[in-house]
Enzyme design. Structure first.
Site, PDB file in Angstrom:
ATOM      1  N   ARG A   1      15.938  -8.368 -20.007  1.00 29.45           N
ATOM      2  CA  ARG A   1      13.981  -7.647 -19.444  1.00 29.45           C
ATOM      3  C   ARG A   1      14.523  -6.553 -21.092  1.00 29.45           C
ATOM      4  O   ARG A   1      14.697  -5.079 -21.368  1.00 29.45           O
ATOM      5  CB  ARG A   1      14.227  -6.296 -18.526  1.00 29.45           C
TER       6      ARG A   1
ATOM      7  N   LYS B   1      11.856  -4.551 -22.525  1.00 29.66           N
ATOM      8  CA  LYS B   1      11.153  -3.183 -21.614  1.00 29.66           C
ATOM      9  C   LYS B   1      11.694  -1.819 -22.148  1.00 29.66           C
ATOM     10  O   LYS B   1      11.202  -0.642 -22.018  1.00 29.66           O
ATOM     11  CB  LYS B   1      11.660  -3.510 -19.930  1.00 29.66           C
TER      12      LYS B   1
ATOM     13  N   ILE C   1      -0.557   7.600   4.776  1.00 33.83           N
ATOM     14  CA  ILE C   1      -0.650   6.554   4.034  1.00 33.83           C
ATOM     15  C   ILE C   1       0.651   6.074   4.968  1.00 33.83           C
ATOM     16  O   ILE C   1       0.760   4.857   4.455  1.00 33.83           O
ATOM     17  CB  ILE C   1      -1.342   6.339   2.847  1.00 33.83           C
TER      18      ILE C   1
ATOM     19  N   SER D   1       4.423   6.909   2.829  1.00 27.26           N
ATOM     20  CA  SER D   1       5.828   7.283   2.095  1.00 27.26           C
ATOM     21  C   SER D   1       5.591   8.993   1.635  1.00 27.26           C
ATOM     22  O   SER D   1       4.135   9.502   1.748  1.00 27.26           O
ATOM     23  CB  SER D   1       5.444   6.342   0.967  1.00 27.26           C
TER      24      SER D   1
ATOM     25  N   GLU E   1       9.343   6.258   5.257  1.00 30.05           N
ATOM     26  CA  GLU E   1       9.788   5.164   4.156  1.00 30.05           C
ATOM     27  C   GLU E   1      10.946   5.411   3.242  1.00 30.05           C
ATOM     28  O   GLU E   1      11.134   4.876   2.429  1.00 30.05           O
ATOM     29  CB  GLU E   1       8.660   4.826   3.493  1.00 30.05           C
TER      30      GLU E   1
ATOM     31  N   ASP F   1       0.245  -2.442   6.621  1.00 33.25           N
ATOM     32  CA  ASP F   1      -0.371  -2.545   4.605  1.00 33.25           C
ATOM     33  C   ASP F   1      -1.105  -3.810   4.813  1.00 33.25           C
ATOM     34  O   ASP F   1      -0.241  -4.467   4.712  1.00 33.25           O
ATOM     35  CB  ASP F   1       0.358  -1.657   4.584  1.00 33.25           C
TER      36      ASP F   1
ATOM     37  N   HIS G   1      -2.606   9.314  -7.538  1.00 35.65           N
ATOM     38  CA  HIS G   1      -1.890   7.832  -9.416  1.00 35.65           C
ATOM     39  C   HIS G   1      -2.186  10.004  -9.965  1.00 35.65           C
ATOM     40  O   HIS G   1      -1.604   9.061 -11.019  1.00 35.65           O
ATOM     41  CB  HIS G   1      -3.013   7.352  -9.325  1.00 35.65           C
TER      42      HIS G   1
HETATM   43  N1  GLN Z   1       2.099   2.725   3.927  1.00 39.92           N
HETATM   44  C1  GLN Z   1       2.932   2.158   2.514  1.00 39.92           C
HETATM   45  C2  GLN Z   1       3.254   3.387   1.336  1.00 39.92           C
HETATM   46  O1  GLN Z   1       2.727   4.808   1.842  1.00 39.92           O
HETATM   47  C3  GLN Z   1       1.752   1.928   1.447  1.00 39.92           C
HETATM   48  C4  GLN Z   1       1.607   1.344   0.631  1.00 39.92           C
HETATM   49  C5  GLN Z   1       0.859   0.749  -0.744  1.00 39.92           C
HETATM   50  O2  GLN Z   1      -0.315   0.595  -0.015  1.00 39.92           O
HETATM   51  N2  GLN Z   1       0.437   0.101  -1.836  1.00 39.92           N
HETATM   52  O3  GLN Z   1       3.605   3.714   0.725  1.00 39.92           O
HETATM   53 ZN    ZN Z   2      -2.569   2.206  -1.595  1.00 39.74          ZN
END
Ligand code: GLN
Ligand code: ZN
Length: 746
Positions: A15, A18, A418, A420, A471, A586, A681
């Site tokens: 890599r 990178k 969601i 994490s 997570e 997921d 994001h």
């Molecule tokens: N459960 C995962 C998280 O919250 C879902 C991640 C994803 O959708 N890529 O990180």
């Molecule tokens: Zn997601």
């Protein structure tokens, strides 16, 4: 026969690519030193291919970031907000990564791969040739005595992958003179490869007409031999494509469902043309069975004379790691692998007429893997023979909804996340230390528990209704499960580029997939033991595990998905048996696996729905199944999503609420749904008014009882403070909306 390659991995054996990029971005590497390092890497790759014995070595496939960006940049198709800047290296990276004043260009998946390209933006640009990049790289290769094959992304694919142009036809026509110039300056090159993977999708008659006109002009611009290169599936208009005014047609004979060969046999192949035959799998990591590949070539030589055949990989080797040399897996597996370098050696063997000894070696290696216990798991085989024809919940959704509402007593517009929470430097450092054996198991486990406890308390304080454990024990949502299931292996160095400098190391699904022991029960139960509010169990779905791995190619992908689903089902049962009342499975990668042609969508989606239901429908009516997907343009697969029969789905929508609302105007969706109300994001904390607006929009098209309130995706890449701040505002917005609704309802 001559041997050819379509593209070589950029990242380097270790890599290096990178690391050079990241040092340069961080300001730790001067531009000249950076360019020098990149040049050395590029030349090293060319020499390597020459040593392996490839006749047609690609030049211009190397990139500092992305080949679609390279093409757009060279033709001056630069987003308006960057157009004032000088067309420098800095601007190139600014487009890809954003800068203080302008956001980065959008990035999206390259066909059905996990590689992301930068979407060219056309608004008002008049393309112009900034630089003949392939020529520069051709000249550079010539200096070391390599007369390469320049590679260019074709004009039609380039425009089709862009956004912001008014007329497709005019956009292509604006590019054609620029391509003509590029080609005419490349006169010295014997071969030139022009990639038009778009020919494997459904082009309309008008679009094909535009393509035809473009190539008629390009033909006249050069005497070099033009290879029109396609990949990732069979070409849709075989009869018309082979008549196009080019010298060679490049076809994928691996991922074409057998259709390219069939077309060739049925309709023949023009006498004067070359066939570039992609017979070695450029998308997967398994050693080729040379005997069967020779057989394919024999079939082809019945139609195309030997000296008009080029042997090559099915696609650019961008999608596979560099070499197996660096790996130290157990022998049976190691011997059955071929990464980029080994694949090129296979190409050369086939082109030069492999001797029987070489053929023997490949078949022995593959037979050994086929006979290995890992590929012959008796219980899995038996279960696969007895797959249920129907995989339904006990009761239909409307009945389950009442039972679940009675059990959970959730308020209107319930809030959740969601899965994490921030993976801080500390979390990652602890995990690394534990993996290296520097941190005792018990200490690491205690650390994870402490994190879970901290965040359960935090979620209660924030006032969320449905909680998650966070997570913290997972690096990656696929790797975590792969390491705990039978049938997976992990390479040391099997990296492939995902986007920019980011590389991923997909697991190898090499054997039968089987459940070994509970994977998530410990952490989930601990979290649940701390609160009365429900904690969601959190699993990665079968299709996502499949799509983000290198998958064995000796059985249909559907079967592998079902094996994974059966294993996940045991986990689902284990969670339920231990009293977990909500389980989220997921499927963020479900959409990217869609085939290139519409006509194949139904069968892919039916398989995906079956696997998901196989994993999830065992639960009691009162157990609530959730799922999560990371995309907003789901309008065209909304029926499949409904068919998953998940009680609640959360999807990523905060950046495109408008489009999504449209989807619900034309389709009815009755199940629980959380339209991500803010974008995770970016580190920016959302404003109350923004979230309220998003909730109000959802209320226009969905029943209040359906709607859940959650962020867009997992919060693992975010900092702690911004996460807490964002969630507090989200809960506040939900409460306000809830009060208003209750006032209306009473
Ligand atoms: N459960 C995962 C998280 O919250 C879902 C991640 C994803 O959708 N890529 O990180
Ligand atoms: Zn997601």
């Amino acid at each position: 026969m001559k041997s050819s390659n379509l593209g070589y991995p950029r990242i380097g054996e270790k890599r290096e690519w990178k690391h050079a990029l990241e040092r340069f971005w961080a300001g730790d590497l001067e531009e000249t030193a950076f360019l020098q390092e990149m040049k050395e890497l590029r030349l090293h790759h060319l020499r390597k291919q020459q040593e392996i014995g490839i006749d047609l070595i690609p030049v211009g496939d190397f990139s500092f970031y992305d080949h679609v960006l390279d093409a757009a940049f060279m033709f001056g198709i630069v987003p308006k907000r960057f157009a004032q800047q000088e067309m420098s290296l800095r601007t190139y990276f600014d487009i890809a990564r954003g800068n203080d004043t302008a956001v980065a260009a959008e990035m999206t998946k390259w066909f059905n791969t996990n590689y992301h390209y930068i979407v060219p933006e056309w608004d008002d640009v008049a393309p112009k040739l900034i630089e003949n990049r392939p020529l520069r790289l051709y000249e550079e290769a010539k200096e070391i005595g390599i007369h390469g094959k320049p590679v260019l992304l074709g004009p039609v694919t380039l425009v089709k992958l862009s956004k912001g142009y008014e007329s497709f036809k005019r956009a292509v026509e604006a590019l054609v003179p620029l391509y003509e110039q590029v080609l005419s300056e490349l006169q010295e090159a014997v071969w030139i490869q022009i990639d038009e993977p778009i020919l494997a999708t459904d082009l309309s008659d008008e679009e094909f007409e535009v393509l035809h006109a473009a190539y008629t002009k390009l033909r006249k611009a050069t005497n070099s031999r033009l290879i029109l290169q396609t990949y990732f599936d069979s070409i849709t208009r075989y009869k018309e494509v082979v008549k196009l005014p080019v010298d060679a047609i490049g076809l994928d004979f691996v991922h074409d469902r057998g259709e390219n060969l069939l077309s060739l046999q049925q309709y023949g192949f023009p006498q004067e043309k070359y066939l570039a035959a992609g017979v070695i799998d450029g998308r997967n990591v398994w050693r080729a069975d040379l005997k069967s590949k020779q057989h394919v070539l024999e079939q082809l030589t019945k139609i195309v004379p030997n000296d008009r055949l080029l042997v090559q990989p099915s696609a650019s080797l961008l999608h596979v790691p560099v070499t197996v040399k660096e790996e130290s897996l157990e022998d049976t597996l190691q011997n059955a692998l071929a990464f980029a370098d080994e694949k090129l050696a296979e190409v050369v063997l086939l082109a030069t007429g492999a001797d029987s000894a070489a053929i023997e070696v490949s078949s022995i290696a593959l037979q050994a893997l086929a006979a290995s216990p890992a590929r012959n798991h008796e219980a899995v085989r038996k279960a696969m023979q007895n797959l249920p024809a129907e995989v339904e919940r006990n009761s239909p959704f409307t009945e389950r909804r009442e039972l679940q509402q009675a059990r959970f007593g959730l308020p209107l517009l319930p809030t959740t996340t969601i899965g994490s929470f921030p993976q801080t430097a500390e979390v990652r450092q602890k995990r690394r230390a534990w993996r290296r054996g520097e941190l005792p198991d018990a200490t690491y486990q205690a650390y994870i528990r402490a994190e879970i406890k901290k965040w359960i308390e935090m979620q209660e304080e924030i006032g969320l209704d449905v909680l998650v454990h966070g997570e913290f024990e997972r690096t990656d949502m696929v790797e975590y499960f792969g390491e705990k299931l039978a049938g997976f292996q992990f390479t040391q160095n099997g990296w492939v580029q995902s986007y920019g400098s980011r590389c991923v190391k997909p697991p190898l699904i090499y054997g039968d997939v089987a459940f070994v022991a509970p994977m998530t029960v410990k952490e989930t139960l601990y979290a649940q033991s701390l609160v009365n509010k429900p904690v969601k169990g959190m699993l990665t779905g079968p299709i996502t595990i499949l799509n983000w791995s290198f998958v064995r190619d000796d059985m249909p992908r559907r079967d592998v998905a079902n094996q994974i689903a059966l294993a996940l089902r045991e986990e689902v049962e284990a969670l339920e048996d231990h009293g977990i009342r909500m389980i989220q499975v997921d499927e963020p990668a479900l959409r990217e696996g869609l085939p290139l042609k519409r006509k194949h969508w139904d069968s892919y989606l039916a398989d995906a729905v079956y696997a998901f239901k196989l994993a999830t429908t065992v639960v009691r009516d009162t157990t609530q199944i959730h799922t999560h997907m990371c995309y907003s343009n789901f309008e065209d697969i909304i029926e499949a999503i409904a068919a998953l029969d998940a009680d609640v789905i959360s999807i990523e929508t905060s950046r495109s609420h408008g489009e999504l609302i449209g989807a619900f105007e034309t389709h009815t969706y009755e199940k629980g749904i959380g339209l991500g109300v803010y974008d995770i994001h970016s580190p920016r904390v959302p404003k109350l008014s923004e979230i309220e607006r998003n909730i109000a929009r959802a209320l226009q098209v969905l029943h209040p009882k359906q709607i859940w309130i959650n962020p867009d995706c997992g919060l693992k890449t975010r900092g702690i403070d911004e996460t807490v701040a964002g969630l507090c505002i989200m809960v506040q917005a939900a409460k306000r909306a809830r009060r208003q609704l209750e006032a209306v309802i009473q």
